[in-house]
Structures are given as structure tokens and as C-alpha cells.
Design a protein around this motif. Sequence first.
Motif, PDB file in Angstrom:
ATOM      1  N   GLY A  34       0.552  24.367  -4.388  1.00  0.00           N
ATOM      2  CA  GLY A  34       0.098  23.216  -3.620  1.00  0.00           C
ATOM      3  C   GLY A  34       1.030  22.047  -3.856  1.00  0.00           C
ATOM      4  N   SER A  35       0.546  20.855  -3.567  1.00  0.00           N
ATOM      5  CA  SER A  35       1.377  19.675  -3.773  1.00  0.00           C
ATOM      6  C   SER A  35       0.614  18.651  -4.598  1.00  0.00           C
ATOM      7  N   VAL A  36       1.367  17.860  -5.315  1.00  0.00           N
ATOM      8  CA  VAL A  36       0.812  16.789  -6.137  1.00  0.00           C
ATOM      9  C   VAL A  36       0.958  15.463  -5.410  1.00  0.00           C
ATOM     10  N   VAL A  37       2.013  15.351  -4.598  1.00  0.00           N
ATOM     11  CA  VAL A  37       2.323  14.109  -3.913  1.00  0.00           C
ATOM     12  C   VAL A  37       2.454  14.394  -2.419  1.00  0.00           C
ATOM     13  N   GLY A  38       1.692  13.677  -1.613  1.00  0.00           N
ATOM     14  CA  GLY A  38       1.785  13.860  -0.175  1.00  0.00           C
ATOM     15  C   GLY A  38       1.544  12.596   0.623  1.00  0.00           C
ATOM     16  N   THR A  39       0.953  11.601  -0.037  1.00  0.00           N
ATOM     17  CA  THR A  39       0.638  10.352   0.651  1.00  0.00           C
ATOM     18  C   THR A  39       1.202   9.175  -0.141  1.00  0.00           C
ATOM     19  N   ASP A  40       1.210   8.013   0.486  1.00  0.00           N
ATOM     20  CA  ASP A  40       1.657   6.818  -0.227  1.00  0.00           C
ATOM     21  C   ASP A  40       0.763   6.529  -1.427  1.00  0.00           C
ATOM     22  N   ALA A  41      -0.529   6.807  -1.286  1.00  0.00           N
ATOM     23  CA  ALA A  41      -1.454   6.596  -2.407  1.00  0.00           C
ATOM     24  C   ALA A  41      -1.109   7.540  -3.563  1.00  0.00           C
ATOM     25  N   ASP A  42      -0.770   8.788  -3.235  1.00  0.00           N
ATOM     26  CA  ASP A  42      -0.352   9.733  -4.280  1.00  0.00           C
ATOM     27  C   ASP A  42       0.890   9.222  -4.985  1.00  0.00           C
ATOM     28  N   MET A  43       1.822   8.698  -4.201  1.00  0.00           N
ATOM     29  CA  MET A  43       3.074   8.196  -4.777  1.00  0.00           C
ATOM     30  C   MET A  43       2.801   7.027  -5.708  1.00  0.00           C
ATOM     31  N   ASP A  44       1.949   6.123  -5.275  1.00  0.00           N
ATOM     32  CA  ASP A  44       1.619   4.966  -6.115  1.00  0.00           C
ATOM     33  C   ASP A  44       0.949   5.401  -7.406  1.00  0.00           C
ATOM     34  N   ALA A  45       0.132   6.444  -7.335  1.00  0.00           N
ATOM     35  CA  ALA A  45      -0.601   6.904  -8.511  1.00  0.00           C
ATOM     36  C   ALA A  45       0.233   7.793  -9.424  1.00  0.00           C
ATOM     37  N   LEU A  46       1.364   8.289  -8.930  1.00  0.00           N
ATOM     38  CA  LEU A  46       2.191   9.208  -9.716  1.00  0.00           C
ATOM     39  C   LEU A  46       2.890   8.452 -10.830  1.00  0.00           C
ATOM     40  N   ALA A  47       2.497   8.756 -12.055  1.00  0.00           N
ATOM     41  CA  ALA A  47       3.117   8.134 -13.221  1.00  0.00           C
ATOM     42  C   ALA A  47       4.253   9.020 -13.710  1.00  0.00           C
TER      43      ALA A  47
END
Length: 196
Positions: free
Chosen positions: A3-16
Motif C-alpha cells: 500500500g502507500s503511506v503518503v498520498g495526500t497533502d495531509a499525509d505529507m504534512d504528517a510524515l515525520a
Amino acid sequence: VVGSVVGTDADMDALAVPEATDGRCGLYVDAVRKAVPLIGDRPVFAGTIGPFSLAALLCGVNEIMLLCYDEPEFVESLLEKVSAFLVEYARAFKEAGADGVVMAEPLAVLLSPAQFSGPYVKAIVEAVQDEGFGVVYHNCGPGVIKQIDSIVSNGAMGYHFGNAIDMADVLPLMPSDRLVMGNVDPAAEFRHGTPE
């Protein structure tokens, strides 16, 4: 990675960006730390993935290819985060006593030479490579020859190519002061070959 961990801008912002020794990465760094004192007759290299290949694992290969064209800023943001991690990961191997890292960047051959991967690989090489620690860039894809100028410009101390590449084709294109290796099919040779 499934699957994916990052797909949206919100995911990107939350990705530490994790610490280089968090989770399983810490096990690899510790393994190098333990191996170095036991191996005195040859260099010890750790392995790491390249920035675009890691970004594709986090995002999904199909998804990131579309995003390269539809939302390149998103891809750039993800590459900045994974590159920050990869610099610290390589530095952790360096501190553990490794002589360098082999950076596997196989998904970069899906890109045109000017896209994405090259500048980030170069930045990682410049951040960690010195007289006592080298980066070997690995790419096993058949598109290496088309991207050779971009690949060579990353400044790695060595280059390793997969069995899809004829070394007679690539050697004349490489700097004479760099280590160049490859063209061994691991499955055919190690799995199905003979000791000879």
C-alpha cells in the motif's frame, strides 16, 4: 511496503522524518558496528535505498509516476524528506565504522534524466562522502545508458550496474577515476550457477 503511506497533502504534512536508528534501521546500523571489528581485510559497506526508490515505496510506484507529472511539488517535498533521512542513515553507518554505502536506486530508470532523482542523489553523496567513506551508486535497470550523464554527475566514488547493462557499453562513458562494477546476474550465477 504494502500500500502507500503518503498520498495526500495531509499525509505529507504528517510524515515525520524518523531517526536514522529507529526501528529496523537501528538493527542494520548495529550489525555494521559489530561486523567492522571482525572484518579487517576488506572494506565494509552498508546498503541503503536511493531517494526516488524510497519515495516510490512510500507513495506507490504507479502513484508516484503520475504525481511526477501531475503534482511535481508533492514529489519534491517527499524527496526532501526521504533525502534528509537517507543522509542521516548514511551518517549513522559512517559513525558505526562502515567504509561506505551502496545506494540502490533502481526506480530512477523510470524517469527522464532531468527528473527528480539525480539532484537528490548528488546532495546525499555530497553530504556524506569523503576520503574515508564512499558511496557506490547501484542501478540495475536497462535505461542506465540513456541516463548516464545524470548518473555520473552524482559524484559517487563507484558505480554498480545490473545484468541488464553490457559493461562494454557503459565503461567508455564512465570517468576513469571511478570504480565501475556489475553485469552479474545474481539469480543465474548464485542460485543456478556452479562454484566455478
